[in-house]
Design a protein around this motif. Structure first.
Motif, PDB file in Angstrom:
ATOM      1  N   LEU B 143       4.928  33.933 -11.796  1.00 25.07           N
ATOM      2  CA  LEU B 143       3.655  34.636 -11.940  1.00 25.07           C
ATOM      3  C   LEU B 143       3.297  34.796 -13.416  1.00 25.07           C
ATOM      4  N   ALA B 144       4.291  35.257 -14.207  1.00 24.60           N
ATOM      5  CA  ALA B 144       4.039  35.488 -15.632  1.00 24.60           C
ATOM      6  C   ALA B 144       3.641  34.179 -16.305  1.00 24.60           C
ATOM      7  N   ARG B 145       4.366  33.094 -15.961  1.00 24.19           N
ATOM      8  CA  ARG B 145       4.065  31.814 -16.610  1.00 24.19           C
ATOM      9  C   ARG B 145       2.631  31.393 -16.316  1.00 24.19           C
ATOM     10  N   SER B 146       2.201  31.532 -15.059  1.00 25.55           N
ATOM     11  CA  SER B 146       0.845  31.073 -14.763  1.00 25.55           C
ATOM     12  C   SER B 146      -0.204  32.011 -15.368  1.00 25.55           C
ATOM     13  N   VAL B 147       0.097  33.303 -15.410  1.00 29.02           N
ATOM     14  CA  VAL B 147      -0.888  34.220 -16.000  1.00 29.02           C
ATOM     15  C   VAL B 147      -1.032  33.972 -17.499  1.00 29.02           C
ATOM     16  N   PHE B 148       0.108  33.705 -18.182  1.00 31.75           N
ATOM     17  CA  PHE B 148       0.032  33.563 -19.645  1.00 31.75           C
ATOM     18  C   PHE B 148      -0.161  32.135 -20.125  1.00 31.75           C
ATOM     19  N   THR B 149      -0.253  31.167 -19.196  1.00 33.55           N
ATOM     20  CA  THR B 149      -0.571  29.801 -19.646  1.00 33.55           C
ATOM     21  C   THR B 149      -1.861  29.334 -18.991  1.00 33.55           C
ATOM     22  N   THR B 150      -1.794  29.039 -17.683  1.00 35.14           N
ATOM     23  CA  THR B 150      -2.957  28.436 -17.020  1.00 35.14           C
ATOM     24  C   THR B 150      -4.152  29.377 -17.010  1.00 35.14           C
ATOM     25  N   TYR B 151      -3.887  30.639 -16.676  1.00 38.31           N
ATOM     26  CA  TYR B 151      -5.001  31.564 -16.494  1.00 38.31           C
ATOM     27  C   TYR B 151      -5.090  32.557 -17.645  1.00 38.31           C
ATOM     28  N   LEU B 152      -4.704  32.131 -18.857  1.00 36.69           N
ATOM     29  CA  LEU B 152      -4.687  33.065 -19.986  1.00 36.69           C
ATOM     30  C   LEU B 152      -6.074  33.634 -20.277  1.00 36.69           C
ATOM     31  N   LEU B 153      -7.095  32.744 -20.296  1.00 43.29           N
ATOM     32  CA  LEU B 153      -8.441  33.194 -20.657  1.00 43.29           C
ATOM     33  C   LEU B 153      -8.986  34.221 -19.661  1.00 43.29           C
ATOM     34  N   THR B 158     -10.300  39.782 -18.455  1.00 40.91           N
ATOM     35  CA  THR B 158     -10.179  40.958 -17.590  1.00 40.91           C
ATOM     36  C   THR B 158      -9.726  42.154 -18.398  1.00 40.91           C
ATOM     37  N   ALA B 159      -8.751  41.919 -19.293  1.00 42.19           N
ATOM     38  CA  ALA B 159      -8.250  43.018 -20.120  1.00 42.19           C
ATOM     39  C   ALA B 159      -9.386  43.590 -20.960  1.00 42.19           C
ATOM     40  N   ALA B 160     -10.185  42.689 -21.578  1.00 45.05           N
ATOM     41  CA  ALA B 160     -11.303  43.147 -22.410  1.00 45.05           C
ATOM     42  C   ALA B 160     -12.293  43.941 -21.568  1.00 45.05           C
ATOM     43  N   LEU B 161     -12.555  43.452 -20.358  1.00 43.98           N
ATOM     44  CA  LEU B 161     -13.495  44.129 -19.461  1.00 43.98           C
ATOM     45  C   LEU B 161     -13.017  45.547 -19.152  1.00 43.98           C
TER      46      LEU B 161
END
Lengths: 405, 197
Positions: B143-153, B158-161
């Motif tokens: 999960l972490a790998r996909s969140v911080f690589t593929t779906y980083l943007l 979301t964090a900014a929002l």
């Protein structure tokens, strides 16, 4: 489930039996330690306040809490007429059960053989590990909150609203400090946290997280946890001078005993979690005989020390005011921990980057502090410039005038 | 039986128990007379779903489900219910309102139809199951790998929002606070002046 060698192979009835035994033993051990803990707390506080304390039931009054338990069990059980009956009865269990489930996570000793099966001396070692602690601490909010609401009375409601605000606020600081431990360990499992802390620096300084992380995450954690379990000096929830008895004012008999039990179970569990996360858990010197026993002894000694510190807090520190409590949580603990988390992350990459991040954190903090001070001065002078407003609303609002503590 | 050959007996028991919990929670949520009870039934449903997540091997999702939904969102609901004092019997109901009942019925039928299609039609999704067990690595790592690589943007956006939402909420609530204090204090002050005179 998890990395316990017991559960990796084929699950036989024997394995199920061992798991059941572990659960029962952990539960009984926790119960007995609660009885002792209440007695120790009363004795130690008596000593610190120059009193004698319980000394009638048994030698040194050691059976006092047992006697109290029996008394509470046989007292009349009242349910207030204006209460929400079902939730009123449900709430104490919502406090006790999370307290016990959190304790199941704690590694009590090393790996041992029981009936020819190798197993870890802890009830459960799930892969989500420490996240279960966060989940359970968020569930225990329900116990306090619903108890206060369902009593159908004013003081409990005020107590429970305070409690839930306090517990939710400090959960953030607690989560960040847990995140720094997880960052260093590279795993959520409590067993991995303990094995990561084995060994020493230079042969004599223990390789514990409190030293590896700097002391700050530990300090934040101990403050946040004290607030989380509503122990003094953060016991605004049951501030008896203001709220009669807080959220459990209307509770009597065995239901009150359950809340009392939950409080001490939480205190012991959190001491144990602190030992696990920052003080190497069952790690300690190991003489070569009785190989399995020593880790358990070290674990119990360390946990007892932390419990003693909690008692000391209660005897030594006055209760915080509500705005001080919120300021400490939101304006001190969370920002400090956010910066320190960045420092820990940078240290994991390289040492110069880590120290750079420490400097950056200090400079950023000073700039932010200066910006807030300037903003305060501006708004204060604007208040003074407008005579009508200044008269209506004195600028030295109690919450506004502090900036340093 | 087909079911027995696909999943083992313990899994089936866990599934049945959690589905019963979810169903009781869902029905209770709709039929509860008090808002607080409805919120507690919602917690029950969320727990049932968390158990299902664990059974599917998604422990991280289960933990997040409990921490975020049961621990934060519903607590917030309860907080609002208690503070606003709406913890009385709810009389608003749209039984008898034919249009709304009809619309709700259409919604239920559409959801059931979609579930049927997803469950039976490999032709609709191209696969017999849209979800499957993770093949390798611990599920937090994956999960972490996909969140911080593929779906980083998307993750950072979301964090900014969320930060924008928090700042917005703080600004709105503070402005409201200033207005209400001025409004509240002026009649008191003028009253006090009258008394002094």
């Amino acid at each position: 489930m998890g990395s316990d060698p017991l559960l990796t192979g084929h699950i036989t009835w024997m394995v199920v039996l061992i798991v059941v035994i572990k659960v029962v033993v952990a539960f009984i051990a926790l119960m007995v330690s609660v009885l002792l803990a209440i007695w120790i707390e009363r004795k130690v506080i008596s000593d610190m306040q120059n009193r004698i304390g319980p000394n009638r039931a048994g030698p040194f009054g050691i059976l006092q809490s047992l006697a109290d338990g029996i008394k509470l069990f046989f007292k009349e059980d009242l349910v207030p007429e204006r209460s929400d009956k079902f939730i009123f009865k449900l709430a104490p269990y919502l406090s006790v059960i999370p307290a016990f489930i959190t304790f199941t996570l704690v590694p009590v000793g090393g790996i041992v053989d029981i009936f020819g099966h190798r197993t870890e001396l802890q009830v459960a070692d799930p892969p989500i590990g420490i996240l279960l602690l966060l989940a359970m601490s968020s569930i225990s909010v329900y116990g306090v909150m619903l108890a206060g609401w369902s009593s159908g009375s004013k003081y409990p409601l005020i107590g429970s609203v305070r409690a839930s605000a306090q517990m939710i606020s400090y959960e953030a600081a607690m989560g960040l400090s847990i995140a720094s431990v997880v960052l260093l360990t590279g795993s959520l499992s409590t067993r991995n946290m303990v094995t990561q802390q084995l060994g020493t620096f230079f042969g004599f300084i223990p390789h514990w997280n409190i030293i590896r992380l700097g002391v700050i995450p530990f300090l934040v954690f101990i403050v946040a946890i004290t607030a989380e379990v509503n122990r003094p000096p953060f016991d605004l929830v049951e501030a008896e001078q203001e709220l009669v008895g807080g959220f459990h004012t209307e509770y009597s008999s065995i239901r009150f005993a359950l809340f009392y039990l939950a409080e001490y179970m939480n205190t012991i569990t959190m001491s144990a979690i602190m030992v696990t996360m920052f003080f190497g858990g069952p790690d300690g010197p190991d003489p070569q005989f009785l190989h399995w026993l020593w880790p358990v002894i070290w674990f119990i000694v360390k946990t007892a020390i932390f419990f003693f510190i909690y008692v000391w807090f209660r005897a030594a520190l006055p209760r915080l005011r509500y705005d001080q409590l919120m300021d400490l949580g939101w304006k001190v603990l969370i920002p400090v921990m956010l910066v320190w988390l960045l420092v820990v992350a940078a240290m994991r990459v390289s040492r110069p980057l880590g120290f750079g991040m420490v400097g950056l954190g200090i400079v950023g903090g000073l700039l932010l502090y200066r910006a807030i001070a300037v903003g305060r001065e501006r708004s204060a002078s604007r208040e003074l410039a407008r005579p009508s407003r200044a008269k209506l609303e004195p600028p030295q609002d109690r919450r506004e005038d502090r900036g340093d503590s | 039986m087909i079911v027995a050959s696909v999943i083992s007996v313990p899994q089936l028991i866990v599934f049945i128990v959690s589905v019963v919990i979810i169903a009781i929670g869902g029905v209770g949520l709709l039929t509860a007379r008090y808002p607080v009870h409805a919120a507690l039934f919602l917690v029950m449903t969320l727990f049932g779903v968390a158990i299902l997540f664990i059974e599917e091997g998604a422990e991280f999702l289960a933990a997040v489900q409990v921490v975020v939904y049961a621990g934060a969102v519903v607590v917030l609901f309860l907080f609002v219910i208690m503070l606003l004092g709406v913890d009385r019997e709810e009389i608003a109901s749209f039984a008898g309102d034919t249009v709304r009942v009809g619309l709700a019925g259409v919604g239920v039928v559409l959801i059931l139809a979609e579930l049927f299609v997803v469950a039976t039609g490999a032709w609709a999704t191209g696969a017999h199951s849209v979800a499957g067990k993770l093949s390798s690595g611990s599920n937090i790592g994956v999960l972490a790998r996909s969140v911080f690589t593929t779906y980083l943007l998307p993750f950072e956006l979301t964090a900014a929002l969320l930060v924008i939402a928090v700042v917005g909420a703080v600004i709105l609530s503070r402005r409201m606070g200033v207005e209400t204090t001025t409004l509240d204090s002026s009649p008191i002050e003028s009253g006090r002046r009258e008394v002094e005179q």
